[in-house]
Design a protein around this motif. Structure first.
Motif, PDB file in Angstrom:
ATOM      1  N   LEU A 136       0.835  -1.201   0.000  1.00 52.31           N
ATOM      2  CA  LEU A 136       0.000   0.000   0.000  1.00 52.31           C
ATOM      3  C   LEU A 136       0.867   1.246   0.000  1.00 52.31           C
ATOM      4  CD1 LEU A 136      -2.739   1.394   0.193  1.00 52.31           C
ATOM      5  CD2 LEU A 136      -2.686   1.055   2.676  1.00 52.31           C
ATOM      6  N   HIS A 137       1.942   1.229   0.768  1.00 49.33           N
ATOM      7  CA  HIS A 137       2.864   2.370   0.815  1.00 49.33           C
ATOM      8  C   HIS A 137       3.452   2.639  -0.566  1.00 49.33           C
ATOM      9  CE1 HIS A 137       6.413   4.781   1.800  1.00 49.33           C
ATOM     10  NE2 HIS A 137       5.871   5.021   2.997  1.00 49.33           N
ATOM     11  N   ALA A 138       3.874   1.579  -1.261  1.00 46.31           N
ATOM     12  CA  ALA A 138       4.477   1.759  -2.585  1.00 46.31           C
ATOM     13  C   ALA A 138       3.459   2.297  -3.596  1.00 46.31           C
ATOM     14  CB  ALA A 138       5.041   0.427  -3.068  1.00 46.31           C
ATOM     15  N   LEU A 139       2.234   1.774  -3.553  1.00 46.17           N
ATOM     16  CA  LEU A 139       1.214   2.223  -4.502  1.00 46.17           C
ATOM     17  C   LEU A 139       0.791   3.658  -4.233  1.00 46.17           C
ATOM     18  CD1 LEU A 139      -1.101  -0.934  -4.631  1.00 46.17           C
ATOM     19  CD2 LEU A 139       0.613  -0.230  -6.308  1.00 46.17           C
ATOM     20  N   LEU A 140       0.856   4.053  -2.973  1.00 49.63           N
ATOM     21  CA  LEU A 140       0.380   5.381  -2.591  1.00 49.63           C
ATOM     22  C   LEU A 140       1.457   6.448  -2.729  1.00 49.63           C
ATOM     23  CD1 LEU A 140      -2.021   6.958  -1.348  1.00 49.63           C
ATOM     24  CD2 LEU A 140      -1.074   6.412   0.900  1.00 49.63           C
ATOM     25  N   TYR A 141       2.665   6.164  -2.238  1.00 50.18           N
ATOM     26  CA  TYR A 141       3.723   7.186  -2.168  1.00 50.18           C
ATOM     27  C   TYR A 141       4.826   6.996  -3.202  1.00 50.18           C
ATOM     28  CZ  TYR A 141       1.649   7.997   2.474  1.00 50.18           C
ATOM     29  OH  TYR A 141       0.788   8.250   3.510  1.00 50.18           O
ATOM     30  N   GLY A 142       4.942   5.815  -3.788  1.00 54.92           N
ATOM     31  CA  GLY A 142       6.050   5.584  -4.693  1.00 54.92           C
ATOM     32  C   GLY A 142       7.366   5.663  -3.952  1.00 54.92           C
ATOM     33  N   ASP A 143       8.295   6.467  -4.464  1.00 51.32           N
ATOM     34  CA  ASP A 143       9.618   6.609  -3.852  1.00 51.32           C
ATOM     35  C   ASP A 143       9.696   7.776  -2.866  1.00 51.32           C
ATOM     36  OD1 ASP A 143      10.563   4.471  -5.347  1.00 51.32           O
ATOM     37  OD2 ASP A 143      11.139   5.762  -7.034  1.00 51.32           O
ATOM     38  N   ALA A 144       8.558   8.429  -2.628  1.00 44.54           N
ATOM     39  CA  ALA A 144       8.577   9.580  -1.720  1.00 44.54           C
ATOM     40  C   ALA A 144       8.969   9.147  -0.311  1.00 44.54           C
ATOM     41  CB  ALA A 144       7.204  10.259  -1.696  1.00 44.54           C
ATOM     42  N   ALA A 145       9.662  10.036   0.376  1.00 44.53           N
ATOM     43  CA  ALA A 145      10.159   9.727   1.726  1.00 44.53           C
ATOM     44  C   ALA A 145       9.056   9.979   2.750  1.00 44.53           C
ATOM     45  CB  ALA A 145      11.389  10.574   2.031  1.00 44.53           C
ATOM     46  N   VAL A 146       8.136   9.053   2.844  1.00 49.40           N
ATOM     47  CA  VAL A 146       7.029   9.139   3.804  1.00 49.40           C
ATOM     48  C   VAL A 146       7.118   7.915   4.703  1.00 49.40           C
ATOM     49  CG1 VAL A 146       4.534   9.241   4.114  1.00 49.40           C
ATOM     50  CG2 VAL A 146       5.593  10.369   2.137  1.00 49.40           C
ATOM     51  N   SER A 147       7.056   8.125   6.007  1.00 53.14           N
ATOM     52  CA  SER A 147       7.241   7.016   6.937  1.00 53.14           C
ATOM     53  C   SER A 147       6.030   6.091   6.957  1.00 53.14           C
ATOM     54  CB  SER A 147       7.491   7.558   8.350  1.00 53.14           C
ATOM     55  OG  SER A 147       6.316   8.184   8.840  1.00 53.14           O
ATOM     56  N   ALA A 148       6.278   4.837   7.325  1.00 51.64           N
ATOM     57  CA  ALA A 148       5.197   3.865   7.457  1.00 51.64           C
ATOM     58  C   ALA A 148       4.230   4.273   8.556  1.00 51.64           C
ATOM     59  CB  ALA A 148       5.777   2.479   7.749  1.00 51.64           C
ATOM     60  N   SER A 149       4.736   4.946   9.594  1.00 52.71           N
ATOM     61  CA  SER A 149       3.864   5.361  10.698  1.00 52.71           C
ATOM     62  C   SER A 149       2.839   6.399  10.233  1.00 52.71           C
ATOM     63  CB  SER A 149       4.698   5.911  11.848  1.00 52.71           C
ATOM     64  OG  SER A 149       5.456   7.035  11.446  1.00 52.71           O
ATOM     65  N   THR A 150       3.225   7.224   9.263  1.00 51.76           N
ATOM     66  CA  THR A 150       2.277   8.199   8.707  1.00 51.76           C
ATOM     67  C   THR A 150       1.126   7.485   8.021  1.00 51.76           C
ATOM     68  OG1 THR A 150       4.003   9.874   8.402  1.00 51.76           O
ATOM     69  CG2 THR A 150       2.006  10.101   7.072  1.00 51.76           C
ATOM     70  N   LEU A 151       1.450   6.463   7.246  1.00 48.45           N
ATOM     71  CA  LEU A 151       0.414   5.688   6.569  1.00 48.45           C
ATOM     72  C   LEU A 151      -0.459   4.959   7.586  1.00 48.45           C
ATOM     73  CD1 LEU A 151      -0.995   4.491   4.137  1.00 48.45           C
ATOM     74  CD2 LEU A 151       0.871   2.834   3.918  1.00 48.45           C
TER      75      LEU A 151
END
Length: 410
Positions: free
Chosen positions: A268-283
């Motif tokens: 889900l993180h990859a589909l949503l953010y791609g390579d953007a530096a967003v933490s898993a805790s944010t998701l």
């Protein structure tokens, strides 16, 4: 009667001439009804001219689908009347599902044998991709009664037939459940045939159980479950009430809705953010908020929606798969979540936009093109393709199409 038979012979000869010109000479301007010509064009891409019978779907799957379905219940209720009509008129009757797979048939003595010889039987697949132009496919595709006479059928194996078909709808939801078809030999064609098909469709509809209560084929009402609108102005509604979500939360719901089997946190993180530096805790925080909003209806490991979901994208793509261009455009509200930076949703947006446009270029129905031009007013190529296909000035849509084209080129 002789005069009537003579008229039918003339009509059949005209149909044979048009079919021959189309098939052998590639004449794309033959004088047949527009819906027949459109179907011939589709049929030429896949339906074999030398077919001797319709392909058969799995016998057990067909029987399982039919057993205890709303259609089976309704047909059983009015079966004696349907059988009597078939025997009196030496007709073969057929009821199909939404994919034009035959679920039930009954025929008079002569037509029953003819039907069996071409697999006009339960399990027979009568979509035009499988067997070419026919009334069952047209009635489902157009969602309206249809007649196909003699050589208007694309496949020669049914050139001796005339068929009348009408769609059957669920009176509660309005959803099309399938079609009923009446067929006989071309020389027995009668103007009352189409009216009879309509009457039989209404008869079946009146006998349908309330599908809201049906255990297997029930359809959730429009105000039940999660409804996602992703095309144009994105929004989410739960049991008819709009949810107050930010853009990212709507994107998460979209991705979960498009993956009913669920997604791991990493996927889900990859589909949503791609390579953007967003933490898993944010998701995780976003998903937690959504879970609370949906009353706990998001499972973990994997993340999965645990309630009925409808998505407008599915409707558009399904209509395109069925060749229902006008219905696809009617369901198409515009680009999918414009401005999204989700790589998966950006890719899907391009797929949907191209699919709608290519469907219109292949089958530029004037009403569909007019609807599309309101969403994509600068797409001159679609407008030009439609005007070329219409030809002349007699079609009611020509002035408006020309006006839209002039505006698109400014």
């Amino acid at each position: 009667m002789e005069h009537s038979l003579g008229s039918l012979r003339d009509r059949r000869l005209d149909a044979v001439r048009a079919w021959t010109a189309f098939v052998t000479e590639g004449d794309d301007a033959v004088r047949v009804r527009p819906e027949v010509l459109s179907s011939w064009r589709r049929s030429a891409q896949g339906a074999a001219l030398d077919a001797t019978g319709a392909p058969l779907a799995d016998e057990h799957d067909t029987a399982a689908f039919w057993q205890d379905s709303p259609l089976q219940s309704a047909v059983s209720t009015v079966e004696q009347e349907l059988r009597r009509s078939a025997e009196d008129g030496d007709l073969v009757l057929a009821v199909t599902d939404t994919k034009t797979r035959i679920l039930w048939t009954y025929g008079g003595r002569v037509m029953r044998r003819k039907a069996e010889s071409v697999n006009f039987v339960p399990g027979g697949r009568w979509d035009d991709a499988s067997v070419g132009t026919n009334a069952l496919d047209l009635a489902g595709r157009l969602d309206a009664p249809a007649t196909v006479f003699s050589a208007e059928h694309y496949s020669p194996m049914v050139h001796n037939w005339v068929c009348w078909a009408a769609p059957v709808h669920d009176p509660v939801t309005g959803e099309r459940l399938g079609v009923i078809d009446l067929s006989t030999t071309w020389d027995r064609a009668h103007p009352i045939g189409l009216a009879t098909a309509r009457l039989m469709a209404r008869m079946i509809e009146s006998a349908l159980p309330d599908t809201r209560q049906h255990p297997r084929h029930g359809i959730a009402g429009s105000d039940q479950g999660l409804a996602l609108t992703l095309l144009g102005a994105a929004e989410a509604r739960l049991d008819g009430q709009r949810l107050l979500l930010n853009r990212r939360q709507t994107e998460i719901l979209a991705l979960l809705g498009l993956h009913p089997d669920g997604l791991s946190l990493e996927r889900l993180h990859a589909l949503l953010y791609g390579d953007a530096a967003v933490s898993a805790s944010t998701l995780k925080a976003e998903v937690s908020h959504l879970r609370s909003t949906l009353g706990g209806a998001i499972s973990s490991r994997p993340y999965r929606l645990m309630l009925p979901v409808t998505i407008d994208v599915d409707e558009v793509l399904e209509r395109i798969r069925q060749g229902q261009v006008l219905a696809a455009v009617a369901a198409y509200g515009g680009d999918l979540m414009p401005g999204t930076d989700s790589p998966a949703l950006s890719e899907l947006a391009e797929v949907v936009a191209v699919a709608v446009r290519e469907a219109l270029l292949a089958d530029p129905d004037p009403d569909a093109v007019l609807g599309y031009s309101e969403i994509a007013p600068y797409d001159a190529e679609v407008l030009e393709t439609c005007l070329r296909r219409i030809g002349g000035d007699t079609h009611r849509a020509v002035p408006l199409l020309r006006g839209r084209l002039a505006a698109a080129k400014r």
